[in-house]
Design a protein around this motif. Structure first.
Motif, PDB file in Angstrom:
ATOM      1  N   ARG A 109       0.820  -1.213   0.000  1.00 30.39           N
ATOM      2  CA  ARG A 109       0.000   0.000   0.000  1.00 30.39           C
ATOM      3  C   ARG A 109       0.856   1.265   0.000  1.00 30.39           C
ATOM      4  NH1 ARG A 109      -1.845  -3.124   3.848  1.00 30.39           N
ATOM      5  NH2 ARG A 109      -1.409  -1.676   5.501  1.00 30.39           N
ATOM      6  N   CYS A 110       2.155   1.107   0.126  1.00 29.70           N
ATOM      7  CA  CYS A 110       3.068   2.254   0.176  1.00 29.70           C
ATOM      8  C   CYS A 110       3.598   2.573  -1.221  1.00 29.70           C
ATOM      9  CB  CYS A 110       4.237   1.954   1.114  1.00 29.70           C
ATOM     10  SG  CYS A 110       3.732   1.659   2.822  1.00 29.70           S
ATOM     11  N   ARG A 111       4.078   3.782  -1.369  1.00 32.76           N
ATOM     12  CA  ARG A 111       4.731   4.228  -2.596  1.00 32.76           C
ATOM     13  C   ARG A 111       5.995   4.975  -2.187  1.00 32.76           C
ATOM     14  NH1 ARG A 111       1.613   1.127  -3.536  1.00 32.76           N
ATOM     15  NH2 ARG A 111      -0.031   1.034  -5.088  1.00 32.76           N
ATOM     16  N   PRO A 112       6.897   5.245  -3.101  1.00 31.63           N
ATOM     17  CA  PRO A 112       8.137   5.930  -2.726  1.00 31.63           C
ATOM     18  C   PRO A 112       7.901   7.258  -2.001  1.00 31.63           C
ATOM     19  CG  PRO A 112       8.320   5.080  -4.952  1.00 31.63           C
ATOM     20  CD  PRO A 112       6.887   4.868  -4.520  1.00 31.63           C
ATOM     21  N   ASP A 113       6.765   7.901  -2.285  1.00 27.25           N
ATOM     22  CA  ASP A 113       6.482   9.195  -1.655  1.00 27.25           C
ATOM     23  C   ASP A 113       5.328   9.128  -0.649  1.00 27.25           C
ATOM     24  OD1 ASP A 113       4.511   8.685  -3.498  1.00 27.25           O
ATOM     25  OD2 ASP A 113       4.425  10.732  -4.265  1.00 27.25           O
ATOM     26  N   ARG A 114       4.870   7.907  -0.311  1.00 26.07           N
ATOM     27  CA  ARG A 114       3.718   7.777   0.586  1.00 26.07           C
ATOM     28  C   ARG A 114       3.829   6.511   1.426  1.00 26.07           C
ATOM     29  NH1 ARG A 114      -1.006   6.295  -2.549  1.00 26.07           N
ATOM     30  NH2 ARG A 114      -0.784   4.237  -1.673  1.00 26.07           N
ATOM     31  N   HIS A 115       3.758   6.674   2.746  1.00 23.90           N
ATOM     32  CA  HIS A 115       3.750   5.541   3.669  1.00 23.90           C
ATOM     33  C   HIS A 115       2.324   5.319   4.149  1.00 23.90           C
ATOM     34  CE1 HIS A 115       4.575   2.973   7.090  1.00 23.90           C
ATOM     35  NE2 HIS A 115       3.907   3.820   7.844  1.00 23.90           N
ATOM     36  N   VAL A 116       1.917   4.077   4.236  1.00 24.40           N
ATOM     37  CA  VAL A 116       0.621   3.717   4.798  1.00 24.40           C
ATOM     38  C   VAL A 116       0.897   2.805   5.986  1.00 24.40           C
ATOM     39  CG1 VAL A 116      -1.589   2.562   4.384  1.00 24.40           C
ATOM     40  CG2 VAL A 116      -0.509   3.903   2.550  1.00 24.40           C
ATOM     41  N   ASP A 117       0.322   3.158   7.130  1.00 21.67           N
ATOM     42  CA  ASP A 117       0.568   2.371   8.340  1.00 21.67           C
ATOM     43  C   ASP A 117       0.159   0.914   8.141  1.00 21.67           C
ATOM     44  OD1 ASP A 117       1.642   4.431   9.848  1.00 21.67           O
ATOM     45  OD2 ASP A 117      -0.300   5.060  10.618  1.00 21.67           O
ATOM     46  N   PRO A 118       0.908  -0.005   8.758  1.00 23.87           N
ATOM     47  CA  PRO A 118       0.615  -1.429   8.623  1.00 23.87           C
ATOM     48  C   PRO A 118      -0.747  -1.783   9.208  1.00 23.87           C
ATOM     49  CG  PRO A 118       2.605  -1.073   9.941  1.00 23.87           C
ATOM     50  CD  PRO A 118       2.053   0.255   9.602  1.00 23.87           C
ATOM     51  N   GLN A 119      -1.341  -2.797   8.639  1.00 22.96           N
ATOM     52  CA  GLN A 119      -2.617  -3.316   9.115  1.00 22.96           C
ATOM     53  C   GLN A 119      -2.405  -4.761   9.550  1.00 22.96           C
ATOM     54  OE1 GLN A 119      -5.464  -1.419   9.288  1.00 22.96           O
ATOM     55  NE2 GLN A 119      -4.042   0.209   8.721  1.00 22.96           N
ATOM     56  N   PRO A 120      -2.391  -5.021  10.865  1.00 20.92           N
ATOM     57  CA  PRO A 120      -2.179  -6.403  11.307  1.00 20.92           C
ATOM     58  C   PRO A 120      -3.326  -7.317  10.870  1.00 20.92           C
ATOM     59  CG  PRO A 120      -2.482  -4.910  13.189  1.00 20.92           C
ATOM     60  CD  PRO A 120      -2.578  -4.092  11.950  1.00 20.92           C
ATOM     61  N   LEU A 121      -3.008  -8.576  10.736  1.00 22.05           N
ATOM     62  CA  LEU A 121      -4.027  -9.558  10.391  1.00 22.05           C
ATOM     63  C   LEU A 121      -5.015  -9.686  11.550  1.00 22.05           C
ATOM     64  CD1 LEU A 121      -1.746 -12.384   8.941  1.00 22.05           C
ATOM     65  CD2 LEU A 121      -3.218 -10.826   7.650  1.00 22.05           C
ATOM     66  N   PRO A 122      -6.289  -9.909  11.249  1.00 21.41           N
ATOM     67  CA  PRO A 122      -7.251 -10.121  12.339  1.00 21.41           C
ATOM     68  C   PRO A 122      -6.934 -11.437  13.053  1.00 21.41           C
ATOM     69  CG  PRO A 122      -8.306 -10.397  10.194  1.00 21.41           C
ATOM     70  CD  PRO A 122      -6.900  -9.967   9.936  1.00 21.41           C
ATOM     71  N   SER A 123      -7.175 -11.460  14.340  1.00 19.82           N
ATOM     72  CA  SER A 123      -6.872 -12.660  15.111  1.00 19.82           C
ATOM     73  C   SER A 123      -7.777 -12.728  16.331  1.00 19.82           C
ATOM     74  CB  SER A 123      -5.406 -12.632  15.558  1.00 19.82           C
ATOM     75  OG  SER A 123      -5.104 -13.756  16.335  1.00 19.82           O
ATOM     76  N   GLU A 124      -8.212 -13.917  16.640  1.00 22.33           N
ATOM     77  CA  GLU A 124      -9.013 -14.160  17.840  1.00 22.33           C
ATOM     78  C   GLU A 124      -8.235 -15.098  18.745  1.00 22.33           C
ATOM     79  OE1 GLU A 124     -12.860 -15.647  16.781  1.00 22.33           O
ATOM     80  OE2 GLU A 124     -13.281 -13.964  15.436  1.00 22.33           O
ATOM     81  N   PRO A 125      -8.431 -14.988  20.074  1.00 20.51           N
ATOM     82  CA  PRO A 125      -7.732 -15.896  20.987  1.00 20.51           C
ATOM     83  C   PRO A 125      -8.122 -17.351  20.720  1.00 20.51           C
ATOM     84  CG  PRO A 125      -8.805 -14.103  22.192  1.00 20.51           C
ATOM     85  CD  PRO A 125      -9.281 -14.029  20.771  1.00 20.51           C
ATOM     86  N   ALA A 126      -7.147 -18.233  20.791  1.00 20.70           N
ATOM     87  CA  ALA A 126      -7.413 -19.662  20.612  1.00 20.70           C
ATOM     88  C   ALA A 126      -8.104 -20.209  21.856  1.00 20.70           C
ATOM     89  CB  ALA A 126      -6.118 -20.416  20.365  1.00 20.70           C
ATOM     90  N   PRO A 127      -9.099 -21.074  21.670  1.00 18.59           N
ATOM     91  CA  PRO A 127      -9.778 -21.682  22.824  1.00 18.59           C
ATOM     92  C   PRO A 127      -8.809 -22.570  23.615  1.00 18.59           C
ATOM     93  CG  PRO A 127     -11.026 -22.034  20.795  1.00 18.59           C
ATOM     94  CD  PRO A 127      -9.696 -21.476  20.404  1.00 18.59           C
ATOM     95  N   PRO A 128      -8.978 -22.644  24.937  1.00 16.77           N
ATOM     96  CA  PRO A 128      -8.083 -23.464  25.772  1.00 16.77           C
ATOM     97  C   PRO A 128      -8.012 -24.920  25.320  1.00 16.77           C
ATOM     98  CG  PRO A 128      -9.485 -22.092  27.153  1.00 16.77           C
ATOM     99  CD  PRO A 128      -9.968 -21.928  25.733  1.00 16.77           C
TER     100      PRO A 128
END
Length: 158
Positions: free
Chosen positions: A129-148
């Motif tokens: 999503r970035c370009r040499p003249d533009r940074h776009v903040d990272p978007q972490p992958l969605p995640s849910e807690p694993a069941p016990p």
């Protein structure tokens, strides 16, 4: 120096994660520090390696507008995956130049640089999503807690 195995919420450009009382992934301690007889690295840190070597040696067309090419972010250090992969590339480069001076650099390009760089700069990579003249903040992958009950299936309790 940033530990690439550390909690990504403490990396530059990332908001700090609020304490929730739930279990979180602890930072990986640095137990692999330099020993007195270790050869001195060519590059003092990851920034020196990226700006002083990688960006000077690697020659690729950058995607701009309708021009096809790879995706690169000048603020590579603001992407957790970017800093982790580039840190790995730097450390392996420093190791192979000493441990295998005859073929180490060839191995580095083929086995390390090519796959990591392809992952970083692809159309689905962290810099896409970035370009040499533009940074776009990272978007972490969605995640849910694993069941016990899922975690209990692992020998170490997950």
């Amino acid at each position: 120096m940033i530990n690439p195995g550390a909690d990504p919420s403490v990396l530059p450009g990332r908001p700090a994660r609020a304490a929730t009382g739930s279990s979180s992934i602890p930072p990986v301690p640095n137990t692999h520090g330099p020993k007195p007889d270790d050869p001195k690295p060519v590059f003092s840190n990851i920034d020196a390696f990226v700006r002083g070597y990688l960006t000077q040696v690697v020659e690729r067309r950058i995607a701009v507008g309708a021009t096809a090419g790879l995706y690169w972010c000048p603020r590579w250090w603001a992407h957790p995956e970017g800093i982790s992969r580039l840190y790995c590339l730097w450390r392996v480069w420093e190791t192979l130049r000493v441990s295998d001076p005859q073929t180490g650099m060839s191995l580095w390009w083929r086995d390390h640089f090519d796959p990591h760089f392809a992952a970083l700069t692809s159309e689905v990579g962290p810099f896409s999503r970035c370009r040499p003249d533009r940074h776009v903040d990272p978007q972490p992958l969605p995640s849910e807690p694993a069941p016990p009950e899922i975690l209990a299936q692992f020998y170490d309790g997950g």
